[in-house]
Design a protein around this motif. Sequence first.
Motif, PDB file in Angstrom:
ATOM      1  N   MET A   1     -15.160  -4.994  20.330  1.00  0.00           N
ATOM      2  CA  MET A   1     -14.799  -4.215  21.526  1.00  0.00           C
ATOM      3  C   MET A   1     -13.393  -4.579  22.009  1.00  0.00           C
ATOM      4  SD  MET A   1     -17.053  -3.595  24.952  1.00  0.00           S
ATOM      5  CE  MET A   1     -18.504  -2.991  24.127  1.00  0.00           C
TER       6      MET A   1
ATOM      7  N   ARG B   1     -10.878  -5.350  20.219  1.00  0.00           N
ATOM      8  CA  ARG B   1      -9.861  -4.624  19.454  1.00  0.00           C
ATOM      9  C   ARG B   1      -9.674  -3.211  19.975  1.00  0.00           C
ATOM     10  NH1 ARG B   1     -10.608  -4.707  13.168  1.00  0.00           N
ATOM     11  NH2 ARG B   1      -9.655  -2.659  13.348  1.00  0.00           N
ATOM     12  N   ASP B   2     -10.801  -2.588  20.363  1.00  0.00           N
ATOM     13  CA  ASP B   2     -10.706  -1.235  20.914  1.00  0.00           C
ATOM     14  C   ASP B   2      -9.930  -1.233  22.224  1.00  0.00           C
ATOM     15  OD1 ASP B   2     -12.350  -0.113  18.867  1.00  0.00           O
ATOM     16  OD2 ASP B   2     -14.039  -1.113  19.822  1.00  0.00           O
ATOM     17  N   PHE B   3     -10.165  -2.289  23.023  1.00  0.00           N
ATOM     18  CA  PHE B   3      -9.439  -2.377  24.293  1.00  0.00           C
ATOM     19  C   PHE B   3      -7.947  -2.567  24.040  1.00  0.00           C
ATOM     20  CE2 PHE B   3     -13.299  -3.941  26.947  1.00  0.00           C
ATOM     21  CZ  PHE B   3     -13.881  -2.701  26.756  1.00  0.00           C
TER      22      PHE B   3
ATOM     23  N   VAL C   1      -6.363  -1.361  21.526  1.00  0.00           N
ATOM     24  CA  VAL C   1      -5.850  -0.045  21.139  1.00  0.00           C
ATOM     25  C   VAL C   1      -5.669   0.834  22.380  1.00  0.00           C
ATOM     26  CG1 VAL C   1      -6.394   2.067  19.881  1.00  0.00           C
ATOM     27  CG2 VAL C   1      -6.823  -0.159  18.827  1.00  0.00           C
ATOM     28  N   LEU C   2      -6.689   0.815  23.271  1.00  0.00           N
ATOM     29  CA  LEU C   2      -6.597   1.632  24.491  1.00  0.00           C
ATOM     30  C   LEU C   2      -5.393   1.213  25.327  1.00  0.00           C
ATOM     31  CD1 LEU C   2     -10.326   1.861  25.668  1.00  0.00           C
ATOM     32  CD2 LEU C   2      -8.909   3.678  24.723  1.00  0.00           C
TER      33      LEU C   2
ATOM     34  N   SER D   1      -2.088   2.173  23.590  1.00  0.00           N
ATOM     35  CA  SER D   1      -1.720   3.593  23.631  1.00  0.00           C
ATOM     36  C   SER D   1      -1.210   3.966  25.013  1.00  0.00           C
ATOM     37  CB  SER D   1      -2.905   4.467  23.223  1.00  0.00           C
ATOM     38  OG  SER D   1      -3.898   4.425  24.221  1.00  0.00           O
ATOM     39  N   SER D   2      -1.742   3.290  26.032  1.00  0.00           N
ATOM     40  CA  SER D   2      -1.257   3.574  27.384  1.00  0.00           C
ATOM     41  C   SER D   2       0.172   3.068  27.578  1.00  0.00           C
ATOM     42  CB  SER D   2      -2.202   2.926  28.390  1.00  0.00           C
ATOM     43  OG  SER D   2      -1.569   2.750  29.609  1.00  0.00           O
TER      44      SER D   2
ATOM     45  N   MET E   1     -13.347   7.213  32.425  1.00  0.00           N
ATOM     46  CA  MET E   1     -13.894   6.136  31.597  1.00  0.00           C
ATOM     47  C   MET E   1     -15.186   5.616  32.203  1.00  0.00           C
ATOM     48  SD  MET E   1     -10.790   4.066  29.854  1.00  0.00           S
ATOM     49  CE  MET E   1      -9.711   3.663  31.188  1.00  0.00           C
TER      50      MET E   1
ATOM     51  N   GLY F   1     -19.305   5.732  30.766  1.00  0.00           N
ATOM     52  CA  GLY F   1     -20.026   4.507  30.441  1.00  0.00           C
ATOM     53  C   GLY F   1     -19.234   3.215  30.487  1.00  0.00           C
ATOM     54  N   ALA F   2     -18.008   3.218  31.084  1.00  0.00           N
ATOM     55  CA  ALA F   2     -17.251   1.970  31.177  1.00  0.00           C
ATOM     56  C   ALA F   2     -17.736   1.166  32.378  1.00  0.00           C
ATOM     57  CB  ALA F   2     -15.763   2.260  31.319  1.00  0.00           C
ATOM     58  N   LYS F   3     -18.026  -0.108  32.143  1.00  0.00           N
ATOM     59  CA  LYS F   3     -18.387  -0.990  33.252  1.00  0.00           C
ATOM     60  C   LYS F   3     -17.112  -1.459  33.940  1.00  0.00           C
ATOM     61  CE  LYS F   3     -22.540  -2.673  31.051  1.00  0.00           C
ATOM     62  NZ  LYS F   3     -23.167  -3.755  30.301  1.00  0.00           N
ATOM     63  N   ASN F   4     -17.272  -2.021  35.163  1.00  0.00           N
ATOM     64  CA  ASN F   4     -16.109  -2.569  35.870  1.00  0.00           C
ATOM     65  C   ASN F   4     -15.386  -3.594  35.011  1.00  0.00           C
ATOM     66  OD1 ASN F   4     -16.943  -1.010  37.944  1.00  0.00           O
ATOM     67  ND2 ASN F   4     -17.420  -2.687  39.358  1.00  0.00           N
TER      68      ASN F   4
ATOM     69  N   HIS G   1     -15.175  -3.708  31.831  1.00  0.00           N
ATOM     70  CA  HIS G   1     -14.392  -3.051  30.781  1.00  0.00           C
ATOM     71  C   HIS G   1     -13.030  -2.613  31.317  1.00  0.00           C
ATOM     72  CE1 HIS G   1     -18.464  -1.800  28.786  1.00  0.00           C
ATOM     73  NE2 HIS G   1     -18.080  -3.018  28.431  1.00  0.00           N
TER      74      HIS G   1
ATOM     75  N   ILE H   1      -9.314  -3.888  30.123  1.00  0.00           N
ATOM     76  CA  ILE H   1      -8.288  -2.989  29.576  1.00  0.00           C
ATOM     77  C   ILE H   1      -6.969  -3.179  30.314  1.00  0.00           C
ATOM     78  CG2 ILE H   1      -7.584  -0.561  29.351  1.00  0.00           C
ATOM     79  CD1 ILE H   1     -10.591   0.045  28.819  1.00  0.00           C
TER      80      ILE H   1
END
Lengths: 418, 228
Positions: A1, A3-5, A7-8, A11-12, A323, A327-330, A332, A336
């Motif tokens: 997860m 790694r995904d963050f 990436v997110l 990209s921002s 987000m 389904g994003a929790k606080n 998450h 990010i």
Amino acid sequence: MLRDFLVLAGSSILHRKIRSWLTVIGVFIGITAVVALISVGLGLERTITDEVAKVFGVDTFVLAPRGSFGAARTSEGSDQYALDLEWLRTLDGVLTAAAVRQRTAFVQGQPGPEGRLAQGFLPVMGLSPELITSFSSFVGSLEVEPGGRLFQEADRVVAVLGREVATRLRVDAGQTIVIAGDADKPEITFTVVGILATADDGRPQQGFTSGMPASATTIYIPYDTMESLWGPAQDVLVTLVRTAPGRDVDEVANRAQAELRARGSRVTAITYSDISSAIGTVTSTVSAFLAGIAGISLLVGGVGVMNTMFTSVLERTKEIGIMKAVGAKNSHILSIFVIESGMMGLVGGIVGTLLGLGLSAVASAIIGRMFDVRIAVVASPVLITATLGGSFLLGAVAGLWPARRASKLPVVDALRYE
Amino acid sequence: MPLLELAGITKDYRLGKTFVHALRGLDLTIEQGEIVALMGPSGSGKSTLMHILGALDTPTSGTAAFDGQSLQQLSENQLVTLRGRKVGFVFQTFNLVPTLSAQKNVELPMIFLGVPKRKRAARAKELLTKVGLADRIRHKPNELSGGERQRVAIARALANNPEIILADEPTGNLDTETGGTILELLRRLSVDDGRTVVLVTHDPEAVRIAGRVIRLRDGRTVEETANA
């Protein structure tokens, strides 16, 4: 997860290129300053300790008057001490030793044109010939005027004169002078074997790099001969001791100091490691102070990151709502945003470290040219690692508050935000 | 057991200095697999109701149960998980993340549930193909037309295979023809997959696909009609 963050967050950052770069610039200016200052400091320290090692040699220590060095420095310490040099030479672990003693003596030279003898009270220094033969790096390049020489080990009643004193006593190489010692000792006639040459600019040579410049006003005679004039040495200025190969210099130095003190010599043994740690303390204090000042710009950079992140949170209120709706929790959202600000810090750190190292190389070259020395360029792995870690942390900490605010946004309000 | 059961729901909130009574004692039951259209003038409480149905917001009073589970008893993080697993949202303004590609937008709900990368990518491609966007996978939202964006949004809503799709004016920003395709897509989700679809809409076309139409006024249900 995670790694995904990454990436997110990435990209921002890339989406807002200009603002992200401006923020990164704010960070790397500070990092550049800190890295450059610390690197130059480290380079100077290494250069100085290298120079000291070159002159001093890691197998040599100095006996200085007690209280003249380090933390125990006192004003009451006498600057001359008693010494039994022959005994010191027999101490276990000592290869060779050389000492310098000094007196003021009544000296007679040659008669002038009207027949009067040139005479007066003048400084007389007794030098061990080993000083010249075994410790040449301390003495430096002593040169005598043509036709003269320095004394050798077998010499007893010879003298080498400074140019000025030679003129005053009206003597040249080959002539004699008479030195009077203690009242109960006979006067001794010395043959002048050499006169110290003055440097091209007329100043006396910088002979003794250990802090005793060769003086144009001093009379130099062999150390052992001093005893015939003034008895056993009570008037030593400095002693140099070389340890036997493979011996621990600090151990021999400590033992020499302890045993000499027990025999009544008020001495302090100074080794290479004492000197380099003293230098290290000074240079690291100075570079810490300078880096502290440069750290202020880091603080400004951190505030810049915080500002950018607040703007980003505001701009992306709706995105945060989306987000959260999917389904994003606080936690998450918090992650990010903290990663995003940390990444900006890290990029600033990378750029700043590279620029800082470059800048320190340039600065070292300039300083080196100004003072005519080669200054080592130091790229300390510890410094680099700490800087990169620290810059990520700076960004992350600066982003923490905006990120917390982002994570706490109520999802319905965030979705409604235009 | 009904999928959603609301009883005596009220919702008050502050808007600046005024108190808004958005919902005033509303009862509503939604069964598994049906398509329900919520209609009503602005300010009637449609959106607020939608938020409560989707567990985005909690009612001021009354009871709301999802699959027999009372929403009031869930913590904030449990609500998030419920939303992530069981609810898919489609919005009037699409609400895609502008910095991410179509595929990444569809993957987003799966990222927060911790679905592995490969599985996620395959699922996103499958869903985008299903809504007819197989050739638009790498496009960013601003490179897509309105209809395409809404189809990405529907694919995203389906990412975690939810039981219910909540669509807030899904055709509101689209022309009639594009709107028609979107509505057909939503209808098929119910007919083919047995999913529950709740539409908030003004669109008479949308009403046509609904099995049941509920009209709201001033925070209450005023009329409920079953379509043929």
